[in-house]
Structures are given as C-alpha cells and as structure tokens.
Write a protein that holds these residues in place. Structure first.
Motif, PDB file in Angstrom:
ATOM      1  N   PHE A   1      66.970  48.983  70.723  1.00 31.56           N
ATOM      2  CA  PHE A   1      65.938  49.131  69.977  1.00 31.56           C
ATOM      3  C   PHE A   1      65.974  50.588  69.381  1.00 31.56           C
ATOM      4  O   PHE A   1      66.630  51.866  70.501  1.00 31.56           O
TER       5      PHE A   1
ATOM      6  N   ARG B   1      66.661  49.679  78.338  1.00 30.51           N
ATOM      7  CA  ARG B   1      67.566  49.142  78.755  1.00 30.51           C
ATOM      8  C   ARG B   1      68.419  50.320  78.586  1.00 30.51           C
ATOM      9  O   ARG B   1      69.327  50.952  79.474  1.00 30.51           O
TER      10      ARG B   1
ATOM     11  N   PHE C   1      68.426  43.915  64.018  1.00 29.34           N
ATOM     12  CA  PHE C   1      68.925  43.321  65.392  1.00 29.34           C
ATOM     13  C   PHE C   1      68.892  42.029  65.099  1.00 29.34           C
ATOM     14  O   PHE C   1      69.843  41.618  64.988  1.00 29.34           O
TER      15      PHE C   1
ATOM     16  N   ARG D   1      72.968  40.956  64.822  1.00 32.47           N
ATOM     17  CA  ARG D   1      73.220  39.301  65.727  1.00 32.47           C
ATOM     18  C   ARG D   1      73.666  38.229  65.307  1.00 32.47           C
ATOM     19  O   ARG D   1      74.809  37.299  65.222  1.00 32.47           O
TER      20      ARG D   1
ATOM     21  N   SER E   1      73.176  39.762  73.060  1.00 31.31           N
ATOM     22  CA  SER E   1      71.628  40.997  73.001  1.00 31.31           C
ATOM     23  C   SER E   1      72.522  43.185  72.672  1.00 31.31           C
ATOM     24  O   SER E   1      74.192  42.864  72.682  1.00 31.31           O
ATOM     25  N   VAL E   2      71.416  43.661  72.783  1.00 32.64           N
ATOM     26  CA  VAL E   2      71.817  45.015  73.278  1.00 32.64           C
ATOM     27  C   VAL E   2      71.422  45.169  74.355  1.00 32.64           C
ATOM     28  O   VAL E   2      70.167  44.919  75.333  1.00 32.64           O
ATOM     29  N   PRO E   3      71.408  47.101  75.067  1.00 32.90           N
ATOM     30  CA  PRO E   3      72.257  47.843  74.795  1.00 32.90           C
ATOM     31  C   PRO E   3      73.882  47.363  74.328  1.00 32.90           C
ATOM     32  O   PRO E   3      74.600  46.347  75.187  1.00 32.90           O
TER      33      PRO E   3
ATOM     34  N   GLN F   1      76.979  44.962  78.807  1.00 30.68           N
ATOM     35  CA  GLN F   1      76.372  45.627  80.157  1.00 30.68           C
ATOM     36  C   GLN F   1      75.904  46.616  80.506  1.00 30.68           C
ATOM     37  O   GLN F   1      76.956  47.741  80.332  1.00 30.68           O
ATOM     38  N   THR F   2      74.559  46.784  80.338  1.00 36.64           N
ATOM     39  CA  THR F   2      74.270  48.495  81.102  1.00 36.64           C
ATOM     40  C   THR F   2      74.831  49.092  82.011  1.00 36.64           C
ATOM     41  O   THR F   2      74.890  49.596  82.376  1.00 36.64           O
TER      42      THR F   2
ATOM     43  N   ASN G   1      68.090  46.774  86.257  1.00 37.03           N
ATOM     44  CA  ASN G   1      68.474  46.190  86.102  1.00 37.03           C
ATOM     45  C   ASN G   1      69.268  44.512  85.210  1.00 37.03           C
ATOM     46  O   ASN G   1      68.982  44.695  84.611  1.00 37.03           O
TER      47      ASN G   1
ATOM     48  N   HIS H   1      65.389  40.821  84.478  1.00 33.19           N
ATOM     49  CA  HIS H   1      65.256  39.085  83.726  1.00 33.19           C
ATOM     50  C   HIS H   1      64.072  38.714  84.009  1.00 33.19           C
ATOM     51  O   HIS H   1      63.537  37.683  83.315  1.00 33.19           O
TER      52      HIS H   1
END
Ligand code: GSH
Length: 207
Positions: free
Chosen positions: A9, A14, A39, A43, A52-54, A65-66, A100, A105
């Motif tokens: 975004f 993140r 988005f 998606r 999900s992002v990123p 997965q960041t 993270n 979460h």
C-alpha cells in the motif's frame, strides 16, 4: 542483478523495512504502491501468493513474507544487515518474528475495526497483553548486549523492524498506541532513538 518489484500500500507499514533494506543494499526496485480498491482487484485476480502484501517479485516471480524479503535483500546486497554468526542470526530472527509476526497479527483485528471505542478497547488489550510480552522479550534481548541497537552498534534487519515500529507508535497514527505506550520500555526507546539517528537511516530519510 535480479529485477525487483515491491508491491504494497502507499504507506510505511510492513513494507517500509524492506524498502529501507533495498535502499541500503543499493538495489534498484519498482516501488509499486496500491490503493485499497486496486489491492482488492489484484488479489481477486490471484496476483498475491498468500492474498496479502507486501509481495516482492524477483525476475517476475512473486514471493511473500516480509522477514524472508529482509533476509534475501541483506544476503543479496548488504550482508552485514543479517549476521552470519548462528547465535547473532538467531537473536535477529527471534526479534524479527516477535514484531513482524506475533505483534503484527495481534494488531490486525483492530486495524479493521471501524467503531473507535471498540478499536480502542482492542488496542488496550493488545498493549496490556501481546505487546507487553513482546516488548519485555525484546528488551531482554537488547539487554544481553551493550546496546543501543539489538546487537550493539551494528544495524541489522531486526533493527529496521523495531525502529520502524517505535517510529510508528511515536507518530500517533495508530489510535490507542502512542509514544506513551513505550514508556515502560527504556531499551526499546533507546533503540528507536539510535535507529532514527543512525547515518544509514538519516540517509534514507534524506534520499
Ligand atoms: N506474514 C505476512 C503478513 C502480510 C500481511 O498480513 N499483510 C497485510 C497488510 S500489512 C495484508 O495484506 N492484509 C490484507 C489481508 O490479508 O486481507 C508478512 O509478514 O508479509
């Protein structure tokens, strides 16, 4: 060098630690920033492997997965951000996962709550519960070394996540989580100060 495109975004969230790691690694990227409806549409089209992002595309291959992105970027262009020493690497990973994953979460339900009173109630429970546990744990990790960063003077990918988290709380952009939330955590506050003043981070802000 691989062709990289980061999708998130139009805000820090993140993705910001990943953007900073990419900047420090001097890796050029396409920084794709989506509005909410874009988005949702992408998606729907199945563009994001986990919905999900990123998402970081490497030569067109979308990967999620960041924390994995942070390790990848460090290995690719700035290895000192992710220690090769197993014990130091473990400390970095456990701090990364705590903030993270566990804290992020735990924060999620309140992000989607529209009613302000209910949102604040969720945030109070978060601050007193999972966030307190996480902050105490990370403080104990910082206390093992000389500080002010997680591993002393050395900036790591975990410091990017911790420092950006402290910055986000201090920004006042999250209802119910503020600079005051960090009052009981002096080592985290000191980490946040040292992070913000670190020459690499100052350079990122001035880019
Ligand atoms: N474990 C993933 C979580 C990613 C995640 O939850 N992203 C949020 C935005 S911060 C998202 O895309 N949420 C939309 C959704 O899952 O519906 C990571 O660390 O990258």
């Amino acid at each position: 060098m691989p062709k990289l495109r980061l999708t998130y975004f139009d805000g820090p969230g993140r993705a910001e630690p990943v953007r900073i790691a990419l900047f420090l690694a001097e890796l050029p990227i396409e920084d794709r920033r989506l509005k909410g409806p874009e988005f949702a549409a992408l998606r729907e089209q199945g563009e994001f492997p986990l919905g999900s992002v990123p998402v970081l595309e490497v030569d067109g291959r979308p990967l999620a997965q960041t924390s994995a992105m942070l390790r990848y970027v460090a290995r690719l262009g700035r290895p000192e951000l992710y220690p090769a020493d197993p014990r130091d690497g473990f400390v970095v990973d456990t701090a990364l996962d705590t903030f993270n994953d566990t804290v992020s979460h735990a924060l999620s339900p309140s992000l989607f709550e529209k009613d302000l009173e209910k949102k604040l109630e969720l945030r109070r429970a978060l601050v007193a519960g999972p966030l307190a546990k996480a902050c105490r744990y990370v403080e104990s990790l910082i206390a093992e070394g000389p500080g002010p960063l997680l591993l002393g003077e050395r900036l790591t990918i975990a410091d990017l996540v911790l420092g950006e988290t402290v910055r986000q709380y201090r920004s006042g952009h999250l209802d119910g989580i503020t600079a005051e939330t960090l009052e009981p955590y002096p080592l985290l506050r000191r980490q946040g100060d040292a992070y913000a003043a670190h020459p690499s981070i100052v350079a990122y802000r001035q880019r």
